[in-house]
Design a protein around this motif. Structure first.
Motif, PDB file in Angstrom:
ATOM      1  N   VAL A 106       1.412  -4.493   8.356  1.00 42.28           N
ATOM      2  CA  VAL A 106       2.662  -4.045   7.737  1.00 42.28           C
ATOM      3  C   VAL A 106       2.329  -2.749   7.006  1.00 42.28           C
ATOM      4  N   GLU A 107       2.714  -1.618   7.608  1.00 41.54           N
ATOM      5  CA  GLU A 107       2.276  -0.310   7.125  1.00 41.54           C
ATOM      6  C   GLU A 107       3.422   0.450   6.474  1.00 41.54           C
ATOM      7  N   GLY A 108       3.138   1.052   5.311  1.00 45.32           N
ATOM      8  CA  GLY A 108       4.160   1.862   4.654  1.00 45.32           C
ATOM      9  C   GLY A 108       3.853   2.089   3.192  1.00 45.32           C
ATOM     10  N   ILE A 109       4.467   3.102   2.640  1.00 48.68           N
ATOM     11  CA  ILE A 109       4.236   3.444   1.239  1.00 48.68           C
ATOM     12  C   ILE A 109       4.720   2.337   0.320  1.00 48.68           C
ATOM     13  N   LEU A 110       5.908   1.801   0.597  1.00 48.71           N
ATOM     14  CA  LEU A 110       6.584   0.913  -0.354  1.00 48.71           C
ATOM     15  C   LEU A 110       6.492  -0.568  -0.008  1.00 48.71           C
ATOM     16  N   VAL A 111       5.598  -0.942   0.889  1.00 47.80           N
ATOM     17  CA  VAL A 111       5.504  -2.335   1.326  1.00 47.80           C
ATOM     18  C   VAL A 111       5.400  -3.305   0.153  1.00 47.80           C
TER      19      VAL A 111
END
Length: 203
Positions: A106-111
Motif C-alpha cells: 500500500v504505497e502513498g504519502i498519506l497511507v
C-alpha cells in the motif's frame, strides 16, 4: 493470508520507484495499491476549483473506500480500485483490478494519515530522503509529466507538500518496521526491501 505493507515517505522520496522495482517480474505474488488512486471524485468542481484543492491533506483521500478495499484484500478478495487522472485532477471512468496476493504493498504519502487504515496495516516501511532531494525530483517530474512551471511546483511544495509531510508523515519514521534511504541509488533500497520482505514472509 494477505499481508498489507505500507510504504510511505515524502513526495519525491523514491517510494514509487522502489515499489516498481520490487514488483517487476513478481506479478501474482505481490500486488500494489496506490493511495493516490483514491483521491476523491471531484466531478462536481470545475478544473480551476480542482486545481486549488490541497491534495497533500488527508481530506483529499477517500479513506472510506480505501479501507473497504483493503479489508477485501485481507479477506482474499480481488478488488476494483479507482484510477486517477492527474492531468485533470479527477478520477478516470475505468477501474483497475487488484488481486489479493500474499503481499500487498500500500504505497502513498498519506497511507498512515487515517487511524482506521493504520489498523489494517501489518508492517510499515519508511523511505527517508532529504526534502531538498524530494523537491528537486518533484520539480523534474511535474515539469515533464504534468506541465507545471518550477515556480508553481515550488509554491505547491512550500505551502502544501512539505508542511503536510511534516505533520502527517514524518512522525511515522520512528514507528516504522523498516527505514530505507531513498537519497541516491534506489537499487540498494530495493534490494534491502526485497530481502526484508522475503525474511518476513518466511516466518
Amino acid at each position: 493470508m494477505t499481508k498489507l505493507i505500507a510504504v510511505v515517505g515524502a513526495s519525491g522520496s523514491g517510494k514509487s520507484s522502489v515499489v516498481a522495482r520490487l514488483t517487476a517480474g513478481r506479478e501474482g505474488r505481490i500486488s500494489v495499491v496506490h493511495a493516490d488512486s483514491y483521491y476523491r471524485d471531484l466531478s462536481h468542481l470545475t478544473f480551476e476549483e480542482r486545481d486549488r484543492v490541497n491534495y497533500d491533506h488527508p481530506d483529499a483521500i477517500e479513506f472510506e473506500r480505501l479501507c473497504k478495499d483493503l479489508r477485501s484484500l485481507k479477506a482474499g478478495q480481488r478488488i476494483e480500485a479507482p484510477v486517477y487522472d492527474f492531468s485533470v485532477h479527477n478520477r478516470a471512468a475505468e477501474t483497475q483490478g487488484i488481486d489479493a496476493t500474499d503481499v500487498v504493498i500500500v504505497e502513498g504519502i498519506l497511507v498512515l494519515a487515517d487511524p482506521i487504515t493504520v489498523e489494517l496495516i501489518d508492517k510499515i516501511v519508511f523511505i527517508e530522503t532529504s526534502l531538498a532531494t524530494c523537491l528537486k525530483r518533484r520539480i523534474e517530474r511535474d515539469r515533464t509529466e504534468r506541465g507545471r512551471s518550477e515556480r508553481s511546483v515550488r509554491d505547491f511544495w512550500e505551502t502544501r507538500a512539505a508542511p503536510m509531510f511534516l505533520q502527517y508523515v514524518a512522525p511515522w519514521r520512528d514507528r516504522a518496521d523498516l527505514v530505507l534511504s531513498g537519497e541516491r541509488d534506489l537499487s540498494a533500497a530495493h534490494e534491502q526491501l526485497s530481502a526484508w520482505l522475503l525474511a518476513d514472509t518466511s516466518q
